[in-house]
Scaffold this motif. Structure first.
Motif, short mmCIF file in Angstrom:
data_model
loop_
_atom_site.label_atom_id
_atom_site.label_comp_id
_atom_site.label_asym_id
_atom_site.label_seq_id
_atom_site.Cartn_x
_atom_site.Cartn_y
_atom_site.Cartn_z
N ASP A 106 0.74 -1.26 0.00
CA ASP A 106 0.00 0.00 0.00
C ASP A 106 0.77 1.31 0.00
OD1 ASP A 106 0.80 0.14 2.63
OD2 ASP A 106 -1.21 0.22 3.46
N ASP A 107 2.02 1.34 0.39
CA ASP A 107 2.72 2.62 0.34
C ASP A 107 4.14 2.45 -0.18
OD1 ASP A 107 4.77 2.86 2.64
OD2 ASP A 107 3.00 2.10 3.67
N PRO A 108 4.70 3.50 -0.76
CA PRO A 108 6.02 3.40 -1.40
C PRO A 108 7.13 2.93 -0.46
CG PRO A 108 4.93 5.43 -2.06
CD PRO A 108 4.10 4.82 -0.98
N ALA A 109 7.12 3.38 0.79
CA ALA A 109 8.17 2.97 1.73
C ALA A 109 8.07 1.47 2.03
CB ALA A 109 8.07 3.77 3.03
N ALA A 110 6.85 0.97 2.22
CA ALA A 110 6.65 -0.46 2.46
C ALA A 110 7.03 -1.26 1.23
CB ALA A 110 5.21 -0.73 2.86
N ARG A 111 6.69 -0.76 0.03
CA ARG A 111 7.03 -1.44 -1.22
C ARG A 111 8.54 -1.57 -1.35
NH1 ARG A 111 4.38 1.59 -4.55
NH2 ARG A 111 2.49 0.37 -4.30
N LEU A 112 9.26 -0.50 -1.06
CA LEU A 112 10.72 -0.52 -1.13
C LEU A 112 11.31 -1.51 -0.13
CD1 LEU A 112 13.29 0.62 -2.37
CD2 LEU A 112 13.19 2.47 -0.69
N ALA A 113 10.79 -1.51 1.09
CA ALA A 113 11.27 -2.45 2.11
C ALA A 113 11.03 -3.89 1.68
CB ALA A 113 10.59 -2.17 3.45
N ALA A 114 9.87 -4.16 1.10
CA ALA A 114 9.55 -5.52 0.65
C ALA A 114 10.46 -5.94 -0.49
CB ALA A 114 8.08 -5.60 0.23
N ILE A 115 10.72 -5.03 -1.42
CA ILE A 115 11.60 -5.34 -2.54
C ILE A 115 13.00 -5.70 -2.05
CG2 ILE A 115 12.77 -4.31 -4.54
CD1 ILE A 115 10.08 -2.89 -5.14
N ARG A 116 13.45 -5.06 -0.99
CA ARG A 116 14.76 -5.40 -0.41
C ARG A 116 14.80 -6.86 0.06
NH1 ARG A 116 14.98 0.10 2.79
NH2 ARG A 116 15.91 1.39 1.19
N PHE A 117 13.63 -7.40 0.43
CA PHE A 117 13.52 -8.80 0.84
C PHE A 117 13.27 -9.72 -0.35
CE2 PHE A 117 12.40 -7.01 5.07
CZ PHE A 117 13.29 -7.73 5.84
N GLY A 118 13.15 -9.14 -1.54
CA GLY A 118 12.88 -9.95 -2.73
C GLY A 118 11.40 -10.24 -2.93
N ILE A 119 10.55 -9.46 -2.30
CA ILE A 119 9.11 -9.64 -2.40
C ILE A 119 8.53 -8.45 -3.15
CG2 ILE A 119 6.95 -9.74 -1.11
CD1 ILE A 119 8.44 -11.15 1.08
N ALA A 120 7.79 -8.76 -4.23
CA ALA A 120 7.16 -7.71 -5.02
C ALA A 120 5.75 -8.16 -5.38
CB ALA A 120 7.96 -7.43 -6.28
N GLU A 121 4.95 -7.23 -5.86
CA GLU A 121 3.59 -7.57 -6.28
C GLU A 121 3.66 -8.64 -7.36
OE1 GLU A 121 2.39 -3.60 -7.19
OE2 GLU A 121 1.80 -3.21 -5.13
#
Length: 74
Positions: A18-33
């Motif tokens: 839901d938000d850009p900061a959370a999206r960036l944090a998730a991508i760092r873990f290798g998780i994306a939509e």
């Protein structure tokens, strides 16, 4: 449902973050939509442990709460 509501053994697809900061944090873990992963364990009051491929990662509850998932079979 959100990632922090999943139970061990459930497999899911990441639908939205839901938000850009959370999206960036998730991508760092290798998780994306669109990613497929499974819940390994949910520690009481602690992180959600997720497996994606051969990698396991512990995501904090606040991050897991911002990730919308859809359960899938298998």
């Amino acid at each position: 449902m959100t990632l922090d509501q999943t139970k061990p053994g459930q497999t899911f697809l990441i639908r939205s973050i839901d938000d850009p900061a959370a999206r960036l944090a998730a991508i760092r873990f290798g998780i994306a939509e669109g990613s497929r992963a499974s819940c390994q364990t949910v520690l009481p009051g602690g992180p959600v442990v997720v497996r994606k491929g051969k990698q396991e990662m512990a995501l904090g509850r606040s991050l897991a709460h911002r990730i919308t998932v859809e359960l899938v079979e298998g």
